[in-house]
Design a protein around this motif. Structure first.
Motif, PDB file in Angstrom:
ATOM      1  N   ALA A  30       0.369  -1.028  -0.405  1.00 40.08           N
ATOM      2  CA  ALA A  30      -0.282   0.161  -0.344  1.00 40.08           C
ATOM      3  C   ALA A  30       1.083   1.369   0.108  1.00 40.08           C
ATOM      4  CB  ALA A  30      -0.711  -0.302   0.878  1.00 40.08           C
ATOM      5  N   TYR A  31       2.313   1.473   0.675  1.00 42.72           N
ATOM      6  CA  TYR A  31       2.856   2.370   0.762  1.00 42.72           C
ATOM      7  C   TYR A  31       3.299   2.484  -0.703  1.00 42.72           C
ATOM      8  CZ  TYR A  31       7.739   4.548   1.704  1.00 42.72           C
ATOM      9  OH  TYR A  31       8.390   5.735   1.788  1.00 42.72           O
TER      10      TYR A  31
ATOM     11  N   VAL B  74       0.832   4.162  -2.872  1.00 38.13           N
ATOM     12  CA  VAL B  74       0.345   5.555  -3.477  1.00 38.13           C
ATOM     13  C   VAL B  74       1.660   6.288  -3.764  1.00 38.13           C
ATOM     14  CG1 VAL B  74      -0.386   7.101  -0.846  1.00 38.13           C
ATOM     15  CG2 VAL B  74      -1.369   4.670  -1.042  1.00 38.13           C
TER      16      VAL B  74
ATOM     17  N   GLY C 290       2.090   9.159  -6.248  1.00 40.17           N
ATOM     18  CA  GLY C 290       1.867  10.363  -5.582  1.00 40.17           C
ATOM     19  C   GLY C 290       3.107  10.773  -6.492  1.00 40.17           C
TER      20      GLY C 290
ATOM     21  N   LEU D 144      -1.660  12.960  -2.070  1.00 40.73           N
ATOM     22  CA  LEU D 144      -0.868  11.477  -2.139  1.00 40.73           C
ATOM     23  C   LEU D 144       0.994  10.942  -1.496  1.00 40.73           C
ATOM     24  CD1 LEU D 144      -2.412  11.086  -5.746  1.00 40.73           C
ATOM     25  CD2 LEU D 144      -2.735   9.863  -3.674  1.00 40.73           C
TER      26      LEU D 144
ATOM     27  N   ALA E 293      -0.148  11.082   1.990  1.00 37.33           N
ATOM     28  CA  ALA E 293      -1.247  10.128   2.697  1.00 37.33           C
ATOM     29  C   ALA E 293      -0.136   8.810   2.076  1.00 37.33           C
ATOM     30  CB  ALA E 293      -1.748   9.917   1.386  1.00 37.33           C
ATOM     31  N   GLY E 294       1.141   9.003   1.385  1.00 33.25           N
ATOM     32  CA  GLY E 294       2.269   7.974   1.343  1.00 33.25           C
ATOM     33  C   GLY E 294       3.042   8.306   2.814  1.00 33.25           C
TER      34      GLY E 294
ATOM     35  N   LEU F 269       0.928   6.335   5.235  1.00 29.94           N
ATOM     36  CA  LEU F 269       1.353   4.794   5.172  1.00 29.94           C
ATOM     37  C   LEU F 269       2.818   4.410   5.621  1.00 29.94           C
ATOM     38  CD1 LEU F 269      -0.671   5.104   1.654  1.00 29.94           C
ATOM     39  CD2 LEU F 269      -1.302   3.513   4.331  1.00 29.94           C
TER      40      LEU F 269
ATOM     41  N   SER G 180      -2.631  11.953   8.594  1.00 25.80           N
ATOM     42  CA  SER G 180      -3.981  12.148   7.559  1.00 25.80           C
ATOM     43  C   SER G 180      -4.517  12.984   7.584  1.00 25.80           C
ATOM     44  CB  SER G 180      -3.961  10.661   8.567  1.00 25.80           C
ATOM     45  OG  SER G 180      -3.729   9.485   8.408  1.00 25.80           O
TER      46      SER G 180
END
Length: 565
Positions: free
Chosen positions: A220-221, A224, A228, A255, A258-259, A262, A291
């Motif tokens: 997931a990391y 994202v 990004g 993004l 968010a990265g 994460l 977040s």
């Protein structure tokens, strides 16, 4: 071995990704494009209101208000202000196709005004405030195609608006050189996406194979962060959301944030099993802050929140490095790879962050340093995760073995013994003649302990287990009863003479001298045998019957083998 080869391929792919921008930069230095601006080919002035027309700007330049454009200078954009550049293009002798580009993905609005025969100026518009699908050239960053005529006298104007101060550069290409450069950069970014896709697939497979959720966090990391990075380079706007200008502008902030969040969750998953609640709580707090900032970018907008992003990224860097250093100190075999990956991505990301904070000018490293750092980080962290998962699996195997094996002798433990006996009794309901059970005791263990101590007595138990194991066949069960006796479960059909021979061999092996016991010390093994069909019903009664028989043997020095009727 296959996993190691896969990691090696990813490392090679990352090196190819790193080689591509170097080759592209080298090709650029050989004359495929040229900078305009540093040597008097461009003038700049500021429209603080952002409302002046092209004619008014032309008049201001005519009055000499413009100053020489300097590509490394941070310009006071932000709010309604706009920068106007008057460009003097190199003369041509024949109509020539040109591309003028502003190599800064994320620029809010870029307008090009060219001389026109029908009217004063021909205008074209680009930038994140406009859908990429409506740009004159659908490209990574604002670019304009035009035909330059011989003998052009009137200048070309470039108008730039952005949400915060930034330095502005532009490049002038021939159409052929621009297309060649475009191919190189799209190949580079495509290779990066291919690497990311391979990493995500490998992480999903590893998460399932190793039963380790940290690979899912890393997948997931990486996903994202990759999207990004594609947003920051302009590839996402060109291909992923070309008709959504709002998200094209917001994604380059949302993004990466968010990265980063994460990334903190990934690091927490890495250290949470190491008994460090402070690190776990710190990572959760940093993830929560990231977040919140990401949501603020979405619902409040870029301008009020952008000033907080730089300090948050710097704080994240410090936390990443601190926790990675602590983890490397605790578990260097895995942690040093983690630390190297974190250092690589932070080294690459620091350049664009410093540029956003107006501390360094626009350059190759400020535009693509984060991608290069991420390309180096990916294989390093994959190696670390492979080593971690293998170590975790080995630990689980050892723990699982301890739940089945007696830690002193290596024989099966009491729980396994009961399960095997239950299975044998169940099997005898179909085949009453199948299976034999022996109970073995060291008759002189108390004397050995009294004379030589506990350590030698434990060595005698280990030697007894080895004696039993060497006598039985592969597939038979050797277990240790919780009271110290050994229980042997022989599978198959045996005659009384065959079982007696096995017992005698076992007794003889115990009486043979051993290098691990004190000189002259031997094992007086007592063997009680329950041959089929068993008279005792149930595992408990069978073990009690054998225990009574072997106890009687231990009390009679002259006898070592007895069959239970």
């Amino acid at each position: 071995m296959a996993s190691r080869r896969g990691v090696g391929l990813l490392l090679a792919a990352a090196l190819l990704v790193l080689a591509a921008p170097i080759q592209a930069s080298h090709a650029s230095s050989q004359g495929t494009w040229q900078w305009i601006g540093p040597h008097g080919n461009g003038l700049v002035l500021i429209d603080a209101s952002g409302q002046q027309t092209t004619h008014e700007i032309w008049q201001r330049f005519e009055r000499g208000e413009g100053s020489a454009a300097q590509p490394d200078r941070i310009m006071p954009t932000g709010g309604p202000a706009s920068m106007w550049y008057q460009l003097s293009l190199p003369a041509v002798i024949v109509p020539t196709s040109r591309v003028l580009a502003v190599p800064h993905p994320g620029m809010n609005r870029v307008e090009l005004y060219r001389p026109s025969e029908e009217s004063n100026w021909h205008a074209e518009y680009s930038g994140d405030s406009i859908a990429v699908a409506r740009w004159p050239l659908h490209y990574l960053h604002p670019a304009f195609e035009f035909v330059q005529q011989p003998g052009e006298i009137r200048p070309t104007y470039l108008r730039v608006q952005h949400s915060h101060p930034i330095n502005v550069r532009w490049t002038l290409w021939s159409m052929r050189d621009f297309q060649e450069s475009s191919k190189r950069w799209h190949l580079l970014l495509g290779a990066y996406l291919g690497l990311v896709g391979l990493v995500i697939l490998l992480c999903v497979v590893n998460a399932y194979t190793w039963r380790d959720s940290i690979h899912s966090y890393y997948a997931a990391y990486v996903a994202v962060i990759a999207v990004g990075q594609m947003s920051l380079t302009g590839l996402a706007g060109e291909y992923f959301w070309p008709r959504n200008p709002w998200w094209n502008d917001a994604a380059s902030n949302v993004l990466p944030m968010a990265g980063a969040a994460l990334g903190h969750l990934f690091m927490r998953e890495l250290v949470v099993e190491r008994g460090a609640p402070w690190a776990s709580r710190l990572m959760l707090a940093m993830a929560a802050v990231g977040s919140v900032l990401g949501l603020c970018f979405v619902f409040i907008g870029r301008d009020p929140v952008f000033a907080f992003s730089g300090p948050y990224y710097i704080a994240s860097f410090i936390v990443y490095l601190g926790v990675a250093h602590w983890y490397a100190w605790r578990i260097p075999r895995v942690g040093l790879w983690i630390l190297a990956g974190i250092v690589a991505v932070l080294a690459g990301s620091v350049f664009p962050i410093l540029r956003n904070m107006q501390l360094v000018p626009l350059s190759f490293w400020t535009q693509y340093g984060a991608q290069i750092g991420a390309a180096v980080e990916i294989p390093l962290l994959l190696i670390a995760l492979y080593l971690r998962s293998r170590e975790r699996r080995d630990n689980q195997v050892r723990v699982g073995a301890l739940s089945r094996v007696d830690p002193l002798t290596g024989a099966a433990n009491h729980r396994v013994m009961l399960a095997r006996l239950e299975h044998l009794l169940h099997h005898q309901q179909r085949d009453p003649e199948a299976g034999v059970v022996l109970r073995v005791r060291i008759g002189n263990i108390q004397e050995i302990r009294a004379e030589y101590g506990l350590q030698v007595a434990q060595t005698a138990l280990v030697h007894a287990g080895a004696c039993v194991t060497h006598v039985v066949r592969e597939g038979d069960t050797v277990a240790r009863h919780r009271d110290g006796d050994f229980v042997v479960i022989l599978e198959g059909h045996f005659t009384r003479d065959q079982v007696a021979e096995i017992g005698q061999r076992l007794i003889a092996r115990g009486l043979a001298p051993s290098d691990i016991l004190p000189p002259g010390t031997v094992l007086q093994l007592k063997v009680a045998v329950a041959a089929t069909p068993f008279q005792a019903q149930g595992v408990a009664l069978l073990l009690q019957t054998l225990e009574a028989a072997v106890s009687e043997l231990a009390a009679r020095p002259g006898k070592a083998l007895r069959f239970v009727v």
